[in-house]
Scaffold this active site. Structure first.
Site, PDB file in Angstrom:
ATOM      1  N   GLY A 244      -8.065   2.609   7.953  1.00 17.97           N
ATOM      2  CA  GLY A 244      -7.940   2.015   7.060  1.00 17.97           C
ATOM      3  C   GLY A 244      -9.713   2.059   6.247  1.00 17.97           C
ATOM      4  O   GLY A 244      -9.368   1.958   5.121  1.00 17.97           O
ATOM      5  N   GLU A 279      -8.184   5.327  14.009  1.00 17.56           N
ATOM      6  CA  GLU A 279      -7.795   6.773  13.698  1.00 17.56           C
ATOM      7  C   GLU A 279      -8.372   6.813  12.036  1.00 17.56           C
ATOM      8  O   GLU A 279      -7.330   6.522  10.944  1.00 17.56           O
ATOM      9  CB  GLU A 279      -5.822   6.433  13.645  1.00 17.56           C
ATOM     10  N   PRO A 280      -9.696   6.689  11.642  1.00 19.83           N
ATOM     11  CA  PRO A 280      -9.685   7.552  10.825  1.00 19.83           C
ATOM     12  C   PRO A 280      -8.969   8.569  10.028  1.00 19.83           C
ATOM     13  O   PRO A 280      -9.252   9.760  10.449  1.00 19.83           O
ATOM     14  CB  PRO A 280     -11.925   7.278  10.461  1.00 19.83           C
ATOM     15  N   GLY A 281      -9.018   8.536   8.473  1.00 18.05           N
ATOM     16  CA  GLY A 281      -8.367   9.768   7.937  1.00 18.05           C
ATOM     17  C   GLY A 281      -9.449   9.923   6.633  1.00 18.05           C
ATOM     18  O   GLY A 281     -10.591  10.943   7.297  1.00 18.05           O
ATOM     19  N   ARG A 282      -8.931   9.269   5.955  1.00 21.26           N
ATOM     20  CA  ARG A 282     -10.036   9.454   4.329  1.00 21.26           C
ATOM     21  C   ARG A 282     -11.886   9.481   4.705  1.00 21.26           C
ATOM     22  O   ARG A 282     -12.245  10.458   4.522  1.00 21.26           O
ATOM     23  CB  ARG A 282      -9.183   8.489   3.004  1.00 21.26           C
ATOM     24  N   CYS A 350       6.793  18.533 -15.878  1.00 22.29           N
ATOM     25  CA  CYS A 350       7.894  17.833 -17.876  1.00 22.29           C
ATOM     26  C   CYS A 350       7.894  16.154 -16.277  1.00 22.29           C
ATOM     27  O   CYS A 350       8.933  15.672 -16.251  1.00 22.29           O
ATOM     28  CB  CYS A 350       9.195  18.007 -17.025  1.00 22.29           C
ATOM     29  N   TYR A 379      -5.520  13.194   1.603  1.00 22.43           N
ATOM     30  CA  TYR A 379      -3.881  13.244   0.683  1.00 22.43           C
ATOM     31  C   TYR A 379      -4.077  13.584  -0.371  1.00 22.43           C
ATOM     32  O   TYR A 379      -2.971  13.272  -1.071  1.00 22.43           O
ATOM     33  CB  TYR A 379      -4.049  11.929   0.366  1.00 22.43           C
TER      34      TYR A 379
END
Ligand code: PLP
Length: 423
Positions: A244, A279-282, A350, A379
């Site tokens: 987060g 739990e780092p992601g970004r 579209c 992401y």
């Protein structure tokens, strides 16, 4: 974004020009910098080590969902990272990338029996459990294997982490975790299940959090809970504090420093004597990638100057899903003396929502020009789809002067080959 910089007015990733990559591979595509993944991971671990000291047992469990290419997970493996996975697919990718079971935590609200069974066989470090029925199912599966599943219960602390509603997970009413008030009861219940071994407490309150206070409130709750669980005789050796931590997507963002984060961590949970899992992601993958795209057409209406680009919401969902606002720049710097004009950047899909950026200020863009959508490493590719029968776009990893295609373009022909018209 120090791994992406201009050299002779051309945007480079490390030592390779993005113009050259686009010529070799075609657009649209994702381009990553190996050095930037490494820098991001090392900055986090060094900030934690400096503030907390070496005596703490800390596991960085990289959140695979943010960028799940096996080459990327493999970079993290070589830095000694663990992994946070949320599906059988992510678990298989992680094992293939070299991260061993004893450094993997399995999160997610809807684990199936197949996923539990596979993860038990891989001897993972910890299952993060989100409900009593999940606990029961895991216990039964583990018992039939003659095993005990190591578990932490994900607590929902009822804290609003701010940010977009679609990425805030730790408040009452979301599908995530077990209510803080019911935690004691859930642990008592777990302690009586034959196939379960309680090892920890888990939380994850949301994503792209740019204020320390929600973290502080949540970690204080974790600390209180650990003390009261221990009073009741439960063995809590791990605390998993989730991911987060936010990143700077553009100049108007403000975020605490990792040193401030580490100090808060020490204050709130430093005296528990637990292994600390993050739990780092970004934070690891976000600024390590750009989405390289080409302008197909310039279309002027009464209201807007549209730049229609060859990347779309299927390649990059964040703007449509979270109203994410990414900086977009020209790959070849144009004449600085020219005035900038505002453009609305949209993809060819579209859907009215296929807008990548509402207000983008650019100098005299032309059809065929290359644009880089910045901070697209997290992401981005991992959320892409084939909507409108578009192909899955390539991913390229650069290290110094070397570039490797780490996912080739998956063409419409290849996708159609999985389909069949019944006779
Ligand atoms: C359980 C869990 N852990 C970690 C993360 C990673 O979050 P971030 O990329 O914001 O660090 C997520 C993201 O949704 C998550 O759901």
């Amino acid at each position: 974004m120090n791994s992406f910089s201009f050299n002779s007015d051309i945007l480079h990733v490390e030592n390779v020009s993005l113009v050259k990559i686009s010529k070799n591979v075609g657009t649209p595509l994702y381009v990553y910098s190996k050095k930037q993944f490494e820098n991001n991971y090392n900055l986090l671990t060094s900030s934690l080590n400096k503030t907390l000291g070496k005596k703490y047992d800390i596991l960085i469990a990289y959140s695979v969902k943010s960028n799940s290419n096996i080459a990327v997970i493999n970079i993290l493996n070589s830095l000694n990272s663990g992994a946070d996975v949320v599906s059988l697919g992510e678990l298989k990718r992680t094992l293939k990338s070299g991260i061993s079971g004893d450094r993997i935590v399995f999160s997610g609200v809807g684990k199936t029996s197949e996923e539990m069974s596979f993860a038990l066989d891989a001897n993972i470090l910890q299952f993060n459990i989100e409900s009593i029925p999940e606990l029961k199912m895991l216990s039964e599966i583990a018992s039939t294997k003659g095993k005990k599943a190591p578990i932490a219960i994900r607590i929902n602390p009822d804290i609003n982490a701010g940010g977009h509603k679609n990425i805030s997970t730790g408040f009452e009413g979301t599908k995530f975790g077990i209510d803080y008030k019911e935690a004691q009861e859930a642990y008592d219940y777990a302690s009586n299940l034959k196939g379960i071994e309680i090892v920890g407490v888990d939380i994850h309150i949301g994503s792209q959090i740019n204020d320390l206070e929600p973290f502080r409130l949540a970690y204080e709750k974790v600390s209180d809970l650990v003390f009261s669980l221990r009073d009741k005789g439960h063995n809590i050796s791990n605390i998993d504090l989730g991911g987060g931590i936010g990143i700077l997507y553009n100049d108007s963002d403000h975020i605490f420093s990792l040193t401030e984060y580490a100090a808060m961590l020490k204050q709130t949970v430093g005296d528990l004597g637990c292994k600390i899992i993050l739990e780092p992601g970004r934070l690891i993958s976000g600024n390590a990638g750009v989405l390289l795209t080409k302008i197909i057409r310039i279309k002027t209406t009464n209201k807007y100057n549209f730049l229609l680009i060859d990347a779309a919401m299927n390649d990059f969902l964040r703007p449509a899903l979270y109203e994410a606002n990414h900086d977009i720049i020209e790959v070849i710097k144009s004449d600085k003396n020219n005035n900038k004009k505002v453009y609305k950047i949209a993809g060819p899909i579209c859907e009215t929502g296929d807008v990548i950026k509402e207000n983008c200020y650019l100098t005299n863009p032309q059809e065929g020009d290359l644009l880089a959508i910045l901070c697209a490493g997290a992401y981005g590719a991992s959320m892409s789809s084939t909507y409108n029968s578009r192909s899955l776009i390539p991913e390229v990893l650069v290290s110094g002067k070397k570039m490797d295609i780490i996912r080739k373009r998956i063409s419409t022909e290849e996708l159609i080959s999985f389909e069949r018209i019944p006779e």
